[in-house]
Design a protein around this motif. Sequence first.
Motif, mmCIF file in Angstrom:
data_model
loop_
_atom_site.group_PDB
_atom_site.id
_atom_site.type_symbol
_atom_site.label_atom_id
_atom_site.label_comp_id
_atom_site.label_asym_id
_atom_site.label_seq_id
_atom_site.Cartn_x
_atom_site.Cartn_y
_atom_site.Cartn_z
ATOM 1 N N ALA A 231 2.426 8.617 -7.233
ATOM 2 C CA ALA A 231 3.671 7.868 -7.097
ATOM 3 C C ALA A 231 4.160 7.417 -8.458
ATOM 4 O O ALA A 231 3.424 7.417 -9.450
ATOM 5 C CB ALA A 231 3.451 6.670 -6.182
ATOM 6 N N ASN A 232 5.426 7.031 -8.499
ATOM 7 C CA ASN A 232 6.023 6.518 -9.734
ATOM 8 C C ASN A 232 5.819 5.018 -9.916
ATOM 9 O O ASN A 232 5.938 4.507 -11.024
ATOM 10 C CB ASN A 232 7.527 6.825 -9.746
ATOM 11 N N ALA A 233 5.553 4.322 -8.798
ATOM 12 C CA ALA A 233 5.396 2.869 -8.865
ATOM 13 C C ALA A 233 4.395 2.414 -7.816
ATOM 14 O O ALA A 233 4.256 3.030 -6.759
ATOM 15 C CB ALA A 233 6.731 2.171 -8.651
ATOM 16 N N HIS A 234 3.701 1.348 -8.130
ATOM 17 C CA HIS A 234 2.752 0.744 -7.203
ATOM 18 C C HIS A 234 3.170 -0.698 -6.930
ATOM 19 O O HIS A 234 3.627 -1.395 -7.838
ATOM 20 C CB HIS A 234 1.331 0.753 -7.767
ATOM 21 N N GLU A 235 3.011 -1.118 -5.684
ATOM 22 C CA GLU A 235 3.251 -2.509 -5.324
ATOM 23 C C GLU A 235 1.913 -3.168 -4.992
ATOM 24 O O GLU A 235 1.110 -2.616 -4.230
ATOM 25 C CB GLU A 235 4.184 -2.630 -4.118
ATOM 26 N N VAL A 236 1.676 -4.318 -5.560
ATOM 27 C CA VAL A 236 0.438 -5.068 -5.345
ATOM 28 C C VAL A 236 0.778 -6.341 -4.592
ATOM 29 O O VAL A 236 1.723 -7.042 -4.940
ATOM 30 C CB VAL A 236 -0.238 -5.410 -6.688
ATOM 31 N N ARG A 237 0.001 -6.630 -3.554
ATOM 32 C CA ARG A 237 0.231 -7.830 -2.735
ATOM 33 C C ARG A 237 -1.089 -8.573 -2.568
ATOM 34 O O ARG A 237 -2.127 -7.965 -2.274
ATOM 35 C CB ARG A 237 0.791 -7.435 -1.374
ATOM 36 N N SER A 238 -1.041 -9.885 -2.765
ATOM 37 C CA SER A 238 -2.245 -10.704 -2.624
ATOM 38 C C SER A 238 -2.002 -11.851 -1.649
ATOM 39 O O SER A 238 -1.044 -12.613 -1.800
ATOM 40 C CB SER A 238 -2.676 -11.272 -3.982
ATOM 41 N N GLY A 239 -2.878 -11.928 -0.649
ATOM 42 C CA GLY A 239 -2.853 -13.041 0.293
ATOM 43 C C GLY A 239 -4.226 -13.687 0.382
ATOM 44 O O GLY A 239 -4.593 -14.252 1.415
ATOM 45 N N LEU A 240 -4.991 -13.606 -0.707
ATOM 46 C CA LEU A 240 -6.343 -14.143 -0.722
ATOM 47 C C LEU A 240 -6.335 -15.667 -0.661
ATOM 48 O O LEU A 240 -5.532 -16.319 -1.331
ATOM 49 C CB LEU A 240 -7.073 -13.678 -1.981
ATOM 50 N N THR B 98 -3.060 -15.756 -7.963
ATOM 51 C CA THR B 98 -3.721 -14.507 -8.339
ATOM 52 C C THR B 98 -3.116 -14.028 -9.654
ATOM 53 O O THR B 98 -1.937 -13.672 -9.713
ATOM 54 C CB THR B 98 -3.543 -13.427 -7.263
ATOM 55 N N ILE B 99 -3.935 -14.060 -10.711
ATOM 56 C CA ILE B 99 -3.483 -13.634 -12.042
ATOM 57 C C ILE B 99 -3.881 -12.182 -12.234
ATOM 58 O O ILE B 99 -5.064 -11.826 -12.164
ATOM 59 C CB ILE B 99 -4.116 -14.499 -13.144
ATOM 60 N N ILE B 100 -2.887 -11.332 -12.485
ATOM 61 C CA ILE B 100 -3.107 -9.889 -12.557
ATOM 62 C C ILE B 100 -2.738 -9.355 -13.934
ATOM 63 O O ILE B 100 -1.697 -9.716 -14.495
ATOM 64 C CB ILE B 100 -2.264 -9.161 -11.485
ATOM 65 N N THR B 101 -3.604 -8.534 -14.476
ATOM 66 C CA THR B 101 -3.248 -7.710 -15.637
ATOM 67 C C THR B 101 -3.334 -6.252 -15.184
ATOM 68 O O THR B 101 -4.212 -5.897 -14.374
ATOM 69 C CB THR B 101 -4.207 -7.946 -16.816
ATOM 70 N N THR C 229 4.898 -2.512 -10.265
ATOM 71 C CA THR C 229 4.574 -2.175 -11.652
ATOM 72 C C THR C 229 5.815 -1.828 -12.457
ATOM 73 O O THR C 229 5.750 -1.768 -13.685
ATOM 74 C CB THR C 229 3.600 -0.989 -11.709
ATOM 75 N N HIS C 230 6.923 -1.621 -11.796
ATOM 76 C CA HIS C 230 8.158 -1.314 -12.502
ATOM 77 C C HIS C 230 9.054 -2.540 -12.670
ATOM 78 O O HIS C 230 10.253 -2.411 -12.926
ATOM 79 C CB HIS C 230 8.927 -0.196 -11.781
ATOM 80 N N GLN C 231 8.495 -3.726 -12.483
ATOM 81 C CA GLN C 231 9.279 -4.922 -12.748
ATOM 82 C C GLN C 231 9.615 -4.992 -14.233
ATOM 83 O O GLN C 231 8.867 -4.508 -15.081
ATOM 84 C CB GLN C 231 8.511 -6.176 -12.331
ATOM 85 N N SER C 232 10.736 -5.583 -14.526
ATOM 86 C CA SER C 232 11.167 -5.684 -15.914
ATOM 87 C C SER C 232 10.379 -6.765 -16.640
ATOM 88 O O SER C 232 9.730 -7.621 -16.038
ATOM 89 C CB SER C 232 12.659 -6.020 -15.973
ATOM 90 N N THR C 233 10.449 -6.734 -17.977
ATOM 91 C CA THR C 233 9.799 -7.766 -18.783
ATOM 92 C C THR C 233 10.362 -9.146 -18.453
ATOM 93 O O THR C 233 9.625 -10.128 -18.369
ATOM 94 C CB THR C 233 10.002 -7.471 -20.282
ATOM 95 N N LEU C 234 11.677 -9.203 -18.225
ATOM 96 C CA LEU C 234 12.311 -10.472 -17.878
ATOM 97 C C LEU C 234 11.762 -11.010 -16.560
ATOM 98 O O LEU C 234 11.478 -12.215 -16.434
ATOM 99 C CB LEU C 234 13.827 -10.288 -17.783
ATOM 100 N N GLU C 235 11.588 -10.142 -15.568
ATOM 101 C CA GLU C 235 11.048 -10.573 -14.278
ATOM 102 C C GLU C 235 9.616 -11.074 -14.423
ATOM 103 O O GLU C 235 9.227 -12.071 -13.813
ATOM 104 C CB GLU C 235 11.102 -9.418 -13.275
ATOM 105 N N ARG C 236 8.839 -10.370 -15.230
ATOM 106 C CA ARG C 236 7.442 -10.767 -15.420
ATOM 107 C C ARG C 236 7.358 -12.125 -16.104
ATOM 108 O O ARG C 236 6.584 -12.992 -15.702
ATOM 109 C CB ARG C 236 6.708 -9.717 -16.256
ATOM 110 N N LEU D 192 2.293 4.082 -16.557
ATOM 111 C CA LEU D 192 2.774 4.036 -17.945
ATOM 112 C C LEU D 192 3.328 2.658 -18.305
ATOM 113 O O LEU D 192 4.150 2.517 -19.218
ATOM 114 C CB LEU D 192 3.845 5.105 -18.179
ATOM 115 N N GLN D 193 2.885 1.626 -17.569
ATOM 116 C CA GLN D 193 3.322 0.253 -17.817
ATOM 117 C C GLN D 193 2.102 -0.635 -18.032
ATOM 118 O O GLN D 193 1.082 -0.469 -17.357
ATOM 119 C CB GLN D 193 4.128 -0.287 -16.625
ATOM 120 N N GLN D 194 2.221 -1.542 -18.988
ATOM 121 C CA GLN D 194 1.193 -2.548 -19.193
ATOM 122 C C GLN D 194 1.843 -3.924 -19.030
ATOM 123 O O GLN D 194 2.951 -4.147 -19.509
ATOM 124 C CB GLN D 194 0.573 -2.450 -20.582
#
Length: 396
Positions: free
Chosen positions: A143-152, A165-168, A189-196, A173-175
């Motif tokens: 896929a081109n993008a992944h979505e991560v969801r946490s309900g822990l 939940t702190i994620i790195t 993973t395709h969120q913009s720098t501004l969104e992050r 191709l995104q860090q």
Amino acid sequence: MPGLVRRCAYLLIAAAILLSAVPASAHGFSSTVYADLTAPAPDHVRAELGLEYDLLVVSAADYEKDDPLFESGTAAFDSGDATRQAAALAAHAASVNKYVAERFTISADGQACTPAQQSNFTVQQRDGVPYAFMVLDYRCAEANAHEVRSGLFPDSETYVKGTKTIITYDLDLQQGSSALDSAHPSFSTHQSTLERFWEFFRLGAEHLLTGLDHILFLIALIAGSRRLREIVLAATTFTLAHSITFILAALGVVHVAPSFIEPVIALSIAVVAFWYLWRIWRRGRLATDLETPSRSHLSLDRAGWTRLAVVFCFGLVHGIGFAGALGIQQAWSWTLLWSLLVFNVGIESVQLALIALTFPLLSAFRKTSPSVALWVTGAIAAGVSVAGLVWFVQRL
């Protein structure tokens, strides 16, 4: 009028005592989950997770109705033996993995990825408590993008409140980094720098607004400042000090146990508030005088400079407290470090906004009714000092 002021003072002190009844751990989030995401292959996401051990035990045991997990996990926690704790999790890996996999999910372009545990559990001390570390491999469609969801560890479990939940991540191709909570449980993973960065700015702003101890510290500074110059210098000094230790903690250079930090933060509230009361006692009605004889370019007398030194020292401690709110106890990537600095900017923005809203009103009050303002600010300082002292004793 004096009788009315006296009654107002009594009410303010009573309110402070009621505020002090708030749990002593008024500072920080209740729990923090850590996740480091990488992509060993195009159809493969690896998640290295760190979760509070005792919280994981009770949550997974309750979720799967696994009483033996609760019994053996609790006994291992009480023993303080990390090897025994890891063995308790391994003996009930099915329950633990199911709980984590159903509450921490990854999808690829909308298609759910399938997780599987890829290593044994390990347990290490972090932030003064045992943390369980595990690795899950998620098999995904390319896929081109992944979505991560946490309900822990959600609030509905009633064990904790406000889990972050702190994620790195290094995916697609995104860090970057992200911070998830119940209000914002997912990211792409395709969120913009501004969104992050907005996520961490929001977290910083919310942390100050919901951290009653930091709010009271700021109130004590405002009440004890007679001129705009004084509160600006105090706020700037506080900002500089806690930024230093916040960054050092994020880089892994500084680590101080919360058992020391939390009581000192409470003590700082009481000391800064009492400082103003001491000044009133020393100068009496002259404490309303806005003119301070001094040869300093900043027009501060010796007491003013001493106050700044005290604020700076306590600001260093608050900085470690801010870092502890995100569980920052070891070095992170530069990407996350920049996000944490934005978290700090969020804190400062709220702090400056509160000063801008309250100090002009206080200044106008002091000019029109200096004696009444003196008694009111003194009552506020007394109430804040009482709250700080009660918290200090509770946190000890």
